[in-house]
Scaffold this motif. Structure first.
Motif, PDB file in Angstrom:
ATOM      1  N   ARG A   1       0.877  -1.017  -0.129  1.00  0.00           N
ATOM      2  CA  ARG A   1       0.042  -0.007   0.010  1.00  0.00           C
ATOM      3  C   ARG A   1       0.784   1.197   0.097  1.00  0.00           C
ATOM      4  O   ARG A   1       0.571   2.451  -0.900  1.00  0.00           O
ATOM      5  CB  ARG A   1      -1.045   0.076   1.105  1.00  0.00           C
TER       6      ARG A   1
ATOM      7  N   ASP B   1       1.169   4.013  -3.032  1.00  0.00           N
ATOM      8  CA  ASP B   1       1.015   5.558  -2.503  1.00  0.00           C
ATOM      9  C   ASP B   1       1.991   6.141  -3.066  1.00  0.00           C
ATOM     10  O   ASP B   1       2.089   7.516  -3.528  1.00  0.00           O
ATOM     11  CB  ASP B   1       0.736   5.582  -1.260  1.00  0.00           C
TER      12      ASP B   1
ATOM     13  N   HIS C   1       1.949   6.776  -6.779  1.00  0.00           N
ATOM     14  CA  HIS C   1       1.284   7.928  -7.221  1.00  0.00           C
ATOM     15  C   HIS C   1       1.547   9.030  -6.710  1.00  0.00           C
ATOM     16  O   HIS C   1       1.253  10.212  -7.576  1.00  0.00           O
ATOM     17  CB  HIS C   1      -0.186   7.388  -6.324  1.00  0.00           C
TER      18      HIS C   1
END
Length: 386
Positions: free
Chosen positions: A242, A246, A249
């Motif tokens: 995760r 992130d 992104h």
């Protein structure tokens, strides 16, 4: 060669591959020019991004290029290579990165480094690389003390980390160091307003590098009883994934705020290749399109599509000249572990042990014309969710 951004030439295409090679050769030559032949062993892919970002922000990209002489790694051919402050900053960063990697292996007692005399010699080499990096960094206005400080703080943070310690506490020194290096490219390029978003991109890049290194080493560290940040802090792989997604992104968003002159290669590496690095580390599908090998009808090389043009014919060498180049390639291991131009025809070849990081999806790397348009002008209209 080490680093997490290891692009495949099939995905880069001819133009961006030529740019990538120019930066790779430029970094190698900058290391040799400032610190001698042996310094070239610290050439690495992640440090290379500093040179790429510096040139990407330049008003004229070709202003930082020069023609380098023949080299065995290029099949004894000349080439246009990156030259100037960007390449020297990349050299400084690469030296400190290599020093940190050596110190990490010494601390873990890996292989021969478990022996005291070898570990002592390795520490001396690492210290000399720190000093060399500081000299080169100073020459381009960059204080490598922030990098060295991050390396020094890392050991103390790891010693205090335990179950329940946030994994981002452990990655902070790496984030701080890469943020400083990325931001300084804006100073070198004369675009000071880019420093903020580039620092953010660098911070997240450092976080991603640390996380992926921990994931890739997890099994080996467990088998050897070595320290690993995920194991030590009790961070599950799902949480690491995760955080990695992130970070990818966040880098994408930060780069949207950067003003580039020609951001094609930087966009390709930091927007399209970083997800592949995450897929590789977590052993998931590594095609940027999110599915298996596929190319739609009408795409180049597919039924109903245009026939791909033949590559231009390269200059051929004579028998003796080709034999001489062949000997150079063999002695430098390029025919085994790298990529090279055929000694006689110049045709691109892959070494016997060479592995392009295609993730098994080269058939879909060029599955639509949009992929070849990505980053041509620093933007992307390919629909690849960038």
């Amino acid at each position: 060669m080490f680093g997490m951004v290891r692009p495949c030439r099939h995905r880069l295409g001819e133009r961006l591959t030529a740019q990538w090679t120019a930066h790779l050769c430029g970094l190698c030559l900058a290391l040799r020019g400032d610190h001698g032949q042996l310094a070239r062993v610290v050439t690495n892919y992640d440090g290379l991004l500093v040179s790429v970002l510096t040139e990407a922000q330049a008003v004229r990209a070709d202003a930082g290029r020069r023609t380098a002489g023949p080299c065995p790694l290029r099949g004894m051919r000349t080439a246009s290579v990156a030259h100037g402050e960007g390449a020297r900053l990349a050299a400084a960063v690469s030296l400190v990165l290599a020093s940190a990697k050596v110190r990490d292996h010494v601390a873990d007692g890996d292989g021969l480094l478990a022996r005291r005399p070898v570990a002592l010699a390795a520490r001396r080499v690492a210290a000399s690389w720190d000093r060399a990096g500081a000299r080169t960094g100073s020459a381009v206005g960059f204080d490598t003390a922030v990098l060295v400080d991050a390396v020094d703080r890392q050991a103390g943070i790891e010693a205090l980390a335990g179950p329940g310690t946030p994994i981002l506490t452990v990655t902070e020194p790496t984030e701080t160091a890469t943020a400083a290096a990325f931001a300084h490219t804006a100073v070198l390029a004369g675009r000071a307003h880019n420093a903020g978003p580039l620092a953010e991109a660098g911070r997240l890049f450092g976080r991603l590098a640390h996380l992926l290194d921990a994931v890739e080493d997890l099994e080996a560290d467990a088998a050897a009883g070595a320290w690993n940040p995920l194991t030590a802090t009790g961070t599950p792989l799902a949480e690491a994934r995760r955080l990695a997604d992130d970070a990818v992104h966040g880098i994408r968003l930060a780069l949207r705020e950067v003003e580039f002159g020609d951001g094609g290669l930087a966009h390709r590496l930091l927007v399209h290749e970083l997800p592949n690095s995450v897929h590789r580390a977590f052993d998931t599908v590594s095609c940027a399109h999110g599915s298996g090998p596929y190319a739609p009808p009408g795409a180049p090389g597919m039924p109903g599509g245009p026939v791909p043009p033949e590559p231009p014919r390269r200059d051929r060498r004579g028998l003796l000249a080709g034999c001489a180049v062949w000997l150079g390639l063999a002695c430098t291991c390029q025919m085994c572990c790298g990529t090279y131009g055929d000694p006689w025809s110049g045709e691109h070849k892959e070494g016997v042990c060479s592995r392009y990081d295609c993730g098994g999806c080269c058939d879909c790397c060029n599955c639509c014309e949009c992929c070849s348009r990505c980053g041509e002008d620093g933007g992307c209209d390919c629909g690849c969710d960038c």
